[in-house]
Design a protein around this motif. Structure first.
Motif, short mmCIF file in Angstrom:
data_model
loop_
_atom_site.label_atom_id
_atom_site.label_comp_id
_atom_site.label_asym_id
_atom_site.label_seq_id
_atom_site.Cartn_x
_atom_site.Cartn_y
_atom_site.Cartn_z
N ASN A 68 0.81 -1.22 0.00
CA ASN A 68 0.00 0.00 0.00
C ASN A 68 0.84 1.28 0.00
N ASP A 69 2.17 1.13 -0.06
CA ASP A 69 3.03 2.31 -0.25
C ASP A 69 2.93 2.84 -1.68
N LEU A 70 2.51 1.99 -2.58
CA LEU A 70 2.43 2.36 -4.00
C LEU A 70 0.98 2.24 -4.49
N PRO A 71 0.40 3.31 -5.01
CA PRO A 71 -1.01 3.26 -5.45
C PRO A 71 -1.27 2.23 -6.55
N ALA A 72 -0.30 1.97 -7.40
CA ALA A 72 -0.51 0.98 -8.47
C ALA A 72 -0.70 -0.41 -7.88
N LEU A 73 0.01 -0.73 -6.82
CA LEU A 73 -0.16 -2.04 -6.19
C LEU A 73 -1.48 -2.12 -5.43
#
Length: 187
Positions: A68-73
């Motif tokens: 959840n640190d990366l919006p794409a993931l």
């Protein structure tokens, strides 16, 4: 036997063969939907539980890597969860196709919804694939460093999650083709 009776017998055999083939296609679609469900839900769970922490100088300062640190993931997890929910709901219509013969309207509905879910799943998997590529290779021009040398477990899990999702994309393409074949055989 008269020629009229022979034509009726041949026609009824053709109808029986067509009905048997449609039933086999419907059973195959049902099985593919179950397999695609396990791929999408497995990918969502695997990505959603991905977390790794590395110590830095002392045990009080740590680096963390989470999906959840990366919006794409995060989009990848949501897309896979939505598609797996759709697959569970679509199993009822797939079962109806096994039991009934006249299912043109529901087949058309499933084709349209399958195409929409294929688009959502492919978008989620593609966006996550771009991030995974950067995690493995980095980008020297923008000073983004490859993190997979430090976060091995994190990168292995997100890569495995992508594989499951892309298998589900392939299964959706097969489902759409099978539905179109079954629909065209009835006309």
């Amino acid at each position: 036997m008269k020629t009229g009776q022979a034509e009726i017998v041949e026609t009824s055999k053709g109808i029986q063969k067509s009905g048997l083939m449609s039933r086999r296609i419907a059973i195959l679609e049902f099985i593919l939907r179950i397999v695609a469900f396990f791929n999408t839900i497995g990918s969502a769970i695997l990505m959603g539980t991905t977390h790794e922490t590395l110590p830095f100088f002392t045990q009080f300062i740590r680096f963390q890597a989470e999906y959840n640190d990366l919006p794409a993931l995060t989009f990848f997890v949501v897309a896979n969860a939505v598609v797996s929910g759709y697959l569970i709901l679509s199993l009822t219509l797939a079962f109806v196709h096994i039991v009934k013969r006249k299912t043109q309207n529901t087949r058309i509905l499933l084709i349209v919804l399958d195409v929409a879910m294929l688009g959502l799943l492919a978008a989620g998997a593609s966006s996550a694939a771009a991030i995974v590529y950067l995690a493995h290779n980095g980008n020297n021009k923008t000073n983004w460093f490859a993190i997979c040398q430090q976060f091995n477990s994190f990168c292995e899990r997100i890569s495995g999650s992508l594989i499951g999702s892309f298998i589900a994309v392939f299964l959706f393409i097969l489902l759409i083709l099978l539905s179109a074949i079954a629909l065209s055989r009835r006309h």
